[in-house]
Each structure stands twice: as C-alpha cells, then as structure tokens.
Design an enzyme around this catalytic site. Structure first.
Site, mmCIF file in Angstrom:
data_model
loop_
_atom_site.group_PDB
_atom_site.id
_atom_site.type_symbol
_atom_site.label_atom_id
_atom_site.label_comp_id
_atom_site.label_asym_id
_atom_site.label_seq_id
_atom_site.Cartn_x
_atom_site.Cartn_y
_atom_site.Cartn_z
ATOM 1 C CG ASP A 123 -33.494 -1.627 13.151
ATOM 2 O OD1 ASP A 123 -32.404 -1.690 12.941
ATOM 3 O OD2 ASP A 123 -33.804 -0.678 13.963
HETATM 4 N N1 URA Z 1 -34.176 3.959 12.358
HETATM 5 C C1 URA Z 1 -34.506 2.864 13.223
HETATM 6 O O1 URA Z 1 -34.175 3.091 14.209
HETATM 7 N N2 URA Z 1 -34.576 1.807 12.789
HETATM 8 C C2 URA Z 1 -34.821 1.375 11.374
HETATM 9 O O2 URA Z 1 -34.900 0.307 10.955
HETATM 10 C C3 URA Z 1 -34.576 2.484 10.468
HETATM 11 C C4 URA Z 1 -34.345 3.750 11.183
#
Ligand code: URA
Length: 235
Positions: free
Chosen positions: A103
């Site tokens: 993310d």
């Molecule tokens: N899980 C998440 O919620 N976000 C990420 O970026 C990676 C794993």
C-alpha cells in the site's frame, strides 16, 4: 514457446498478468489478435505485439530490493498522480516492475525485477511465500484475538490461511507486532488487524521468503546478491 511465457520473458508482465493481457485481446501475433492461452509461438519468426507495441526478450535480468517509503505506489501508473516506486530507482535501464504490491502508506521490502518467472513464483498463492511485517496497532491484542488471527479470519467473504503473530512490545494504547502471512490479498494485514479490533497505525515489510530488508535505509535500493538470486531461482 507458450505466448504468455514469452511475454513474461520480454519483461512486459508476470506470466499471470500476461494471461490477462491475452484474454483481454491486447496481444497480437503477426498482427492478428490472439485470445487463446497457451498458443505456441516461434520466437525466431513470430512478431508479438502487446498494446500494439512490438516486444522482444530482455536479455539481462535485474533483481532489486527497495526499502519503499510512504507515499509511493507500487503500480506503474497512478490515476491520482502519486509518485511511483520506480521513480526511486535511478540508473537502471532495464524496464523493471514491482513484485506484488504494498500500500502507499506501507514501507519496507519491495522487490523489483524484469524476470516475469520469478514474479510469478513469488506472487502465486499456491507457493505460500512467507511475507513478514512489523505492525504498530492500536491497543494490545489478547490471547483470543491472537488465536483468531493465527487460525484465519474471514475478510471479503473468504477465510485467510494460517498466519503468525507475536507481540514484540506492549504500550498503554498501542503494541508492536511481528506478523507473517502466506498470501498477498489486498490490504490483508490491515483488514485482519481491523477484524480483531486493533487497527494498523503503521506497517513495514521486513522479509519475503528468505530475503531480508536488513539495514537498507528507507528510500534506498540495492541489487540482490548472487545467493539471493539463486534462492529465488530455486523456488
Ligand atoms: N497488508 C496490508 O494491509 N498492506 C500492505 O501493504 C501489505 C500487506
């Protein structure tokens, strides 16, 4: 060679993504749209185009580890015009793309490569590659919540597979957790933590399989060592 394998070899996309491109009618062989997966092509003679651009095999494979900062997206284009992770990789002429996603507000280990086969192996759910994270969450999970997390939680209508979770530090209103998951579903850790009522405040990936972020500074990148590449090839 199978068409989707060839597209991956050209560094255009992972094998799975290449299959999507074929099904979407974006691939032409000798100027004819081919929508059948598994079409065999002659790599010497046939001319393959993706989105009407001719493709050819990239000879040199590159493998890069980045410590992704907050605010960068792992797609190659962003409709909201946010910065993209490849902006951070200067001086590499090969066209590389991220292995899986993180993310925009997640930091840590991100691999980038032009090796579609490795991307495929690392991201295919059947291979269950462990992905390890450090999360700062609201509150401190209790035993029942930890057990629920480990067994799998229903998110988006489907149970997650087994996961590991350990409390590293407890504070009055937050805790630091060491979490390992074996899938890569969208916002998985955030959704899992949310489901046990401990929303994530900060998230950082520290390992993927045997590859570790180590002391790589935020925003910095390095080429993988030979042994690390060997490990990936053996997967
Ligand atoms: N899980 C998440 O919620 N976000 C990420 O970026 C990676 C794993």
């Amino acid at each position: 060679m199978r068409l989707q394998k060839y597209i991956a070899l050209c560094g255009v996309a992972s094998r799975r993504k290449a299959e999507e491109l074929i099904l979407e009618g974006k691939v032409k062989v000798n100027d004819k749209v081919i929508k059948e997966l598994g079409t065999i092509i002659d790599i010497e003679k046939d001319r393959v185009k993706v989105n009407d651009k001719p493709i050819k095999p990239e000879k040199k494979k590159v493998y890069i580890m980045l410590n992704k900062p907050i605010g960068y997206v792992t797609t190659l284009k962003d409709e909201k015009d946010r910065r993209i992770v490849t902006d951070l990789i200067e001086g590499v002429k090969e066209r590389i793309y991220p292995v899986g996603r993180l993310d925009a507000d997640t930091t840590g280990l991100l691999l980038l490569t032009n090796d579609g086969d490795i991307t495929y192996k690392l991201t295919h759910p059947a291979n269950e590659i462990p992905k390890r994270y450090i999360a700062i969450v609201e509150g401190v999970p209790n035993k029942i919540e930890l057990e629920k997390f480990r067994k799998g939680i229903k998110i988006d209508g489907r149970y997650t597979s087994k996961a590991k979770i350990k409390i590293l530090r407890r504070f009055e209103d937050e805790s630091i957790l060491d979490i390992t998951i074996y899938e890569g579903r969208n916002r998985q850790i955030k959704k899992m933590c949310e489901a046990i009522n401990h929303p994530v405040k900060k998230l950082k990936r520290i390992a993927m399989g045997e590859l570790e972020l180590g002391g790589l500074n935020i925003g910095d990148w390095r080429y993988l060592e030979d042994e690390e590449i060997e490990y990936l090839k053996k997967l």
